[in-house]
Structure formats: structure tokens, C-alpha cells
Design an enzyme around this catalytic site. Structure first.
Site, PDB file in Angstrom:
ATOM      1  N   TYR A  61       0.841  -1.211   0.000  1.00 30.77           N
ATOM      2  CA  TYR A  61       0.000   0.000   0.000  1.00 30.77           C
ATOM      3  C   TYR A  61       0.872   1.254   0.000  1.00 30.77           C
ATOM      4  O   TYR A  61       1.641   1.481   0.935  1.00 30.77           O
ATOM      5  CB  TYR A  61      -0.952   0.016   1.203  1.00 30.77           C
ATOM      6  CG  TYR A  61      -2.034  -1.051   1.184  1.00 30.77           C
ATOM      7  CD1 TYR A  61      -2.303  -1.789   0.032  1.00 30.77           C
ATOM      8  CD2 TYR A  61      -2.800  -1.316   2.310  1.00 30.77           C
ATOM      9  CE1 TYR A  61      -3.290  -2.772   0.013  1.00 30.77           C
ATOM     10  CE2 TYR A  61      -3.797  -2.293   2.302  1.00 30.77           C
ATOM     11  CZ  TYR A  61      -4.028  -3.016   1.148  1.00 30.77           C
ATOM     12  OH  TYR A  61      -5.005  -3.991   1.124  1.00 30.77           O
ATOM     13  N   GLN A 210     -16.065   0.221  -2.437  1.00 27.47           N
ATOM     14  CA  GLN A 210     -15.188   1.349  -2.798  1.00 27.47           C
ATOM     15  C   GLN A 210     -15.959   2.670  -2.939  1.00 27.47           C
ATOM     16  O   GLN A 210     -15.670   3.480  -3.808  1.00 27.47           O
ATOM     17  CB  GLN A 210     -14.397   1.015  -4.066  1.00 27.47           C
ATOM     18  CG  GLN A 210     -13.573  -0.276  -3.874  1.00 27.47           C
ATOM     19  CD  GLN A 210     -12.390  -0.399  -4.789  1.00 27.47           C
ATOM     20  OE1 GLN A 210     -12.359   0.176  -5.865  1.00 27.47           O
ATOM     21  NE2 GLN A 210     -11.394  -1.159  -4.372  1.00 27.47           N
ATOM     22  N   GLY A 211     -16.947   2.856  -2.084  1.00 22.83           N
ATOM     23  CA  GLY A 211     -17.673   4.134  -2.051  1.00 22.83           C
ATOM     24  C   GLY A 211     -19.064   4.056  -2.670  1.00 22.83           C
ATOM     25  O   GLY A 211     -19.916   4.903  -2.414  1.00 22.83           O
ATOM     26  N   THR A 214     -22.191   4.145  -0.412  1.00 23.98           N
ATOM     27  CA  THR A 214     -22.482   5.352   0.375  1.00 23.98           C
ATOM     28  C   THR A 214     -23.640   6.113  -0.250  1.00 23.98           C
ATOM     29  O   THR A 214     -24.249   6.969   0.387  1.00 23.98           O
ATOM     30  CB  THR A 214     -21.264   6.310   0.427  1.00 23.98           C
ATOM     31  OG1 THR A 214     -21.012   6.803  -0.902  1.00 23.98           O
ATOM     32  CG2 THR A 214     -20.020   5.615   0.949  1.00 23.98           C
ATOM     33  N   GLY A 215     -23.922   5.809  -1.522  1.00 26.42           N
ATOM     34  CA  GLY A 215     -25.020   6.475  -2.226  1.00 26.42           C
ATOM     35  C   GLY A 215     -24.595   7.766  -2.909  1.00 26.42           C
ATOM     36  O   GLY A 215     -25.409   8.419  -3.560  1.00 26.42           O
TER      37      GLY A 215
HETATM   38  N1  LIG Z   1      -6.850  -8.024   0.597  1.00 31.69           N
HETATM   39  C1  LIG Z   1      -7.096  -7.346  -0.497  1.00 31.69           C
HETATM   40  O1  LIG Z   1      -6.811  -7.780  -1.615  1.00 31.69           O
HETATM   41  C2  LIG Z   1      -7.745  -6.003  -0.370  1.00 31.69           C
HETATM   42  C3  LIG Z   1      -8.315  -5.374  -1.497  1.00 31.69           C
HETATM   43  C4  LIG Z   1      -8.951  -4.152  -1.323  1.00 31.69           C
HETATM   44  C5  LIG Z   1      -9.006  -3.564  -0.056  1.00 31.69           C
HETATM   45  N2  LIG Z   1      -8.417  -4.193   1.019  1.00 31.69           N
HETATM   46  C6  LIG Z   1      -8.486  -3.605   2.379  1.00 31.69           C
HETATM   47  O2  LIG Z   1      -9.826  -3.253   2.680  1.00 31.69           O
HETATM   48  C7  LIG Z   1      -9.920  -1.867   3.005  1.00 31.69           C
HETATM   49  C8  LIG Z   1     -11.259  -1.315   2.570  1.00 31.69           C
HETATM   50  O3  LIG Z   1     -11.533  -1.565   1.204  1.00 31.69           O
HETATM   51  P1  LIG Z   1     -11.488  -0.420   0.090  1.00 31.69           P
HETATM   52  O4  LIG Z   1     -10.646   0.672   0.571  1.00 31.69           O
HETATM   53  O5  LIG Z   1     -11.162  -1.089  -1.206  1.00 31.69           O
HETATM   54  O6  LIG Z   1     -13.015   0.050  -0.082  1.00 31.69           O
HETATM   55  P2  LIG Z   1     -14.206   0.562   0.857  1.00 31.69           P
HETATM   56  O7  LIG Z   1     -13.834   0.477   2.280  1.00 31.69           O
HETATM   57  O8  LIG Z   1     -15.393  -0.171   0.393  1.00 31.69           O
HETATM   58  O9  LIG Z   1     -14.355   2.093   0.396  1.00 31.69           O
HETATM   59  C9  LIG Z   1     -13.497   3.070   0.871  1.00 31.69           C
HETATM   60  C10 LIG Z   1     -13.755   4.385   0.129  1.00 31.69           C
HETATM   61  O10 LIG Z   1     -15.128   4.756   0.211  1.00 31.69           O
HETATM   62  C11 LIG Z   1     -15.243   6.162   0.405  1.00 31.69           C
HETATM   63  N3  LIG Z   1     -15.795   6.351   1.766  1.00 31.69           N
HETATM   64  C12 LIG Z   1     -15.424   5.705   2.907  1.00 31.69           C
HETATM   65  N4  LIG Z   1     -16.183   6.086   3.965  1.00 31.69           N
HETATM   66  C13 LIG Z   1     -17.059   6.990   3.480  1.00 31.69           C
HETATM   67  C14 LIG Z   1     -18.094   7.746   4.072  1.00 31.69           C
HETATM   68  N5  LIG Z   1     -18.383   7.625   5.361  1.00 31.69           N
HETATM   69  N6  LIG Z   1     -18.804   8.597   3.295  1.00 31.69           N
HETATM   70  C15 LIG Z   1     -18.541   8.724   1.972  1.00 31.69           C
HETATM   71  N7  LIG Z   1     -17.554   8.022   1.351  1.00 31.69           N
HETATM   72  C16 LIG Z   1     -16.820   7.166   2.089  1.00 31.69           C
HETATM   73  C17 LIG Z   1     -13.838   6.735   0.296  1.00 31.69           C
HETATM   74  O11 LIG Z   1     -13.510   7.008  -1.072  1.00 31.69           O
HETATM   75  P3  LIG Z   1     -13.996   8.312  -1.888  1.00 31.69           P
HETATM   76  O12 LIG Z   1     -14.235   9.393  -0.877  1.00 31.69           O
HETATM   77  O13 LIG Z   1     -12.917   8.578  -2.850  1.00 31.69           O
HETATM   78  O14 LIG Z   1     -15.267   7.860  -2.564  1.00 31.69           O
HETATM   79  C18 LIG Z   1     -12.990   5.568   0.738  1.00 31.69           C
HETATM   80  O15 LIG Z   1     -11.689   5.647   0.222  1.00 31.69           O
HETATM   81  C19 LIG Z   1      -8.689  -1.250   2.330  1.00 31.69           C
HETATM   82  O16 LIG Z   1      -8.322  -0.017   2.902  1.00 31.69           O
HETATM   83  C20 LIG Z   1      -7.667  -2.340   2.559  1.00 31.69           C
HETATM   84  O17 LIG Z   1      -7.144  -2.271   3.876  1.00 31.69           O
HETATM   85  C21 LIG Z   1      -7.824  -5.400   0.867  1.00 31.69           C
END
Ligand SMILES: NC(=O)c1ccc[n+]([C@@H]2O[C@H](COP(=O)([O-])OP(=O)(O)OC[C@H]3O[C@@H](n4cnc5c(N)ncnc54)[C@H](OP(=O)(O)O)[C@@H]3O)[C@@H](O)[C@H]2O)c1
Length: 310
Positions: A61, A210-211, A214-215
Site C-alpha cells: 500500500y 469502494q464508495g 455510500t449512495g
Molecule cells: N486483501 C485485499 O486484496 C484487499 C483489497 C482491497 C481492499 N483491502 C483492504 O480493505 C480496506 C477497505 O476496502 P477499500 O478501501 O477497497 O473500499 P471501501 O472500504 O469499500 O471504500 C473506501 C472508500 O469509500 C469512500 N468512503 C469511505 N467512507 C465513506 C463515508 N463515510 N462517506 C462517503 N464516502 C466514504 C472513500 O472514497 P472516496 O471518498 O474517494 O469515494 C474511501 O476511500 C482497504 O483499505 C484495505 O485495507 C484489501
């Protein structure tokens, strides 16, 4: 149901964590555009303040920046934080020694002597599951990690990992997989059920899709970066689900879509690790704790998600 081993019990007590992929990643998350070190530090502080104690990072990361930032943040808090990081199976890594070596690098960047969970990020093209597990066994024996897990392992590979570790008397603590209302493969393929049966904690990554859940995104408002293209086909279909989430959230005293999405994951028996770019997002995400959707609401959400994913 296998009894949960004493070594991994702590992970089953964690309701929700914080994902740290956002901390330094430019390609998917545009780190440096609209948010940076200060904002993610505030996201960390807000999460800790709300009782979140489990952080998920990885050596890849932000090319190590996420682990370095976590190290800085840990120094500035007096709260005990559970740290999970990951080994990336680059194709030029083909011996079990690469696991202890990579973990040593992660520990140096984070500035700790051991982590709580060390995970294999993806299955390897150059190393068998048995060999990867032998490497993880060394990581536990060296005292550099308390427990070990896998990520993106399907049911067959997960079982192979579980059996290989069991031969060394080490429990498989977790399988971290993509799981959200818009990605139910882990449930449909039986991974979630198998995890529960074997006492493995299923960690749900991208629980907000990935967001999208959130709508704030729709057919006309696409997310930035690679997400825009990736979700172009899905975005026009999600409105009925978003509408239902909003209605259900209102019935719980005005919970947001984000909170409903995370609560659904918790109700299913998985551990969501939403990523947050700033303090407000982290605070909102923490609002998924302390209440529960009813079984009937979970069933309605399942139905709405099935209609989209068919
Ligand atoms: N093992 C793996 O292969 C793998 C793969 C992916 C992720 N992960 C892990 O899982 C974690 C979470 O997954 P992810 O980051 O892919 O996606 P997620 O948690 O589904 O979405 C995160 C994104 O959603 C938006 N967001 C978050 N909270 C919000 C809120 N309260 N209101 C409005 N928008 C909000 C933000 O992006 P915007 O503001 O830009 O919309 C944020 O960057 C990662 O950080 C990582 O640690 C692991």
C-alpha cells in the site's frame, strides 16, 4: 462448528476495523489530491476515538507509505492497536525465507517488534500453498507475528491452507475477501459458512464497494480514478438498493447508507474494514456500531442485492 482457538479469539471479538490502503495510494485513491498525511492521521484518530482498534495495511500500500504512516500514528497514541499487514506474492519471491524477510521489512516500517496478524495478500504463481504456509509458520515461530491469515483464497485453497497450518499446530486466523452488498461471492461460494464452521474470521474488504454503497455515486456521478471505469456498468443499476438502504436507515433513527452497508456485513458474521480518507468518513463509518439491522431487513437487503447481481 470448530471451537475458536485461544490464539485467534481476539480477532473474533473485533467488530469492525479500519483499512489503510488509502494511506499513500495514488493510482486507485489519488493520495495527494484532496487528502494527504494530515487527513489520514485525523481519520486514524477519529477511528481510535470511536473505539476502532484494528488496522489493516500491507507492504504494497503506497509502496510502504501506509505502513510507515501507521508507525508514525502508533507512536502518537496511547491506545493499544491491533495491527494486521500482508505479504505480497511477487513472482520473484519463490522461497519460504521471503516471508520472514518481508515481515521484517514491514516491522521496520511500522516500528514494532511484532504484528497481530500477518496475511498472504493473494495466492502465489511461484509458491504452493504448502510452501507459503511453511513461511507463515516460521513467521509465528520467530515471534514476529501473533497469528497468520490468508486473503483472496477461494474455498479449496483456504481449506488447504487451514490443513497445512493445522499440521504445525497453528490455526488459520482469517481469510480476507471482497465482501459487500454488491459483492456476495464469498457468501455464495460458501467461504463465509466454511469460515464460521472452522473458526476462521472472515474479514470483509471493500465493504462499501469502494464508495458505491455510500449512495454518493450514480450513473451520472462516477468516482475518480480507476474506479470510474471499473464500476461504469454497475453504477446505473444500484439505485433500488440505495433507496432501500436509505429507507431502512431512516427506520433506525437516520442511519446513513454507509452505516447500513457496514452493519449488514457485521450481521452476516464478517469483520468489515472500511477505508476512510478523512475524519468525517471515519466518524460516519464508526456509526455502524452499537445497533443492529433486523433479520427481516437483512433478508430484504439480500433480495435487493440479488436483483442487481443476477
Ligand atoms: N486483501 C485485499 O486484496 C484487499 C483489497 C482491497 C481492499 N483491502 C483492504 O480493505 C480496506 C477497505 O476496502 P477499500 O478501501 O477497497 O473500499 P471501501 O472500504 O469499500 O471504500 C473506501 C472508500 O469509500 C469512500 N468512503 C469511505 N467512507 C465513506 C463515508 N463515510 N462517506 C462517503 N464516502 C466514504 C472513500 O472514497 P472516496 O471518498 O474517494 O469515494 C474511501 O476511500 C482497504 O483499505 C484495505 O485495507 C484489501
Amino acid at each position: 462448528m470448530t471451537e475458536i482457538s485461544s490464539e485467534t479469539r481476539f480477532l473474533h471479538a473485533v467488530e469492525m476495523g479500519l483499512g489503510a490502503w488509502q494511506w499513500g495510494d495514488r493510482l486507485v485513491w489519488q493520495y495527494g489530491q484532496g487528502y494527504g498525511d494530515e487527513e489520514v492521521h485525523k481519520a486514524f484518530l477519529a477511528s481510535v476515538n470511536e473505539g476502532i482498534r484494528f488496522i489493516d495495511t500491507a507492504e504494497v500500500y503506497g509502496s510502504g507509505r501506509s505502513e510507515r504512516l501507521l508507525g508514525e500514528f502508533l507512536k502518537k497514541t496511547d491506545q493499544p492497536i491491533l495491527v494486521a499487514t500482508k505479504y505480497f506474492p511477487f513472482p520473484w519471491r519463490f522461497s519460504k525465507k521471503t516471508l520472514t524477510r518481508a515481515l521484517r521489512g514491514s516491522l521496520e516500517r511500522i516500528g514494532v517488534e511484532s504484528v497481530d496478524l500477518y496475511q498472504i495478500h493473494w495466492a502465489s504463481l511461484t509458491m504452493s500453498t504448502d510452501l507459503l504456509m511453511e513461511g507463515l509458520v516460521e513467521c509465528v515461530k520467530s515471534g514476529m507475528t501473533r497469528t497468520v491469515g490468508v486473503s483472496n483464497f477461494g474455498p479449496t485453497r483456504m481449506l488447504a491452507a487451514y490443513s497445512a497450518l493445522t499440521r504445525h499446530n497453528i490455526p488459520l486466523a482469517s481469510n480476507q475477501v471482497h465482501y459487500s452488498l454488491l459483492s456476495r461471492g464469498a457468501e455464495k461460494k460458501g467461504i463465509l459458512a466454511r469460515c464460521k464452521e472452522l473458526g476462521i474470521r472472515m474479514i470483509a474488504y471493500s465493504p462499501l464497494e469502494q464508495g458505491l454503497l455510500t449512495g454518493k455515486y450514480d450513473a451520472n456521478r462516477h468516482p475518480t480514478g480507476t474506479r470510474g471505469g471499473h464500476y461504469a456498468k454497475l453504477l446505473p443499476k444500484i439505485q433500488p438498493l440505495i433507496k432501500l438502504m436509505t429507507e431502512i436507515g431512516q427506520d433506525h433513527g437516520g442511519k446513513s447508507n454507509t452505516q447500513v452497508a457496514l452493519n449488514w456485513v457485521i450481521c452476516k458474521g464478517a469483520l468489515p474494514i472500511p477505508g476512510a480518507k478523512n475524519e468525517i468518513q471515519a466518524q460516519q463509518n464508526a456509526g455502524a456500531l452499537g445497533w443492529k439491522l433486523t433479520d427481516d431487513e437483512v433478508a430484504k437487503l439480500d433480495e435487493a442485492s440479488d436483483l442487481i447481481m443476477e
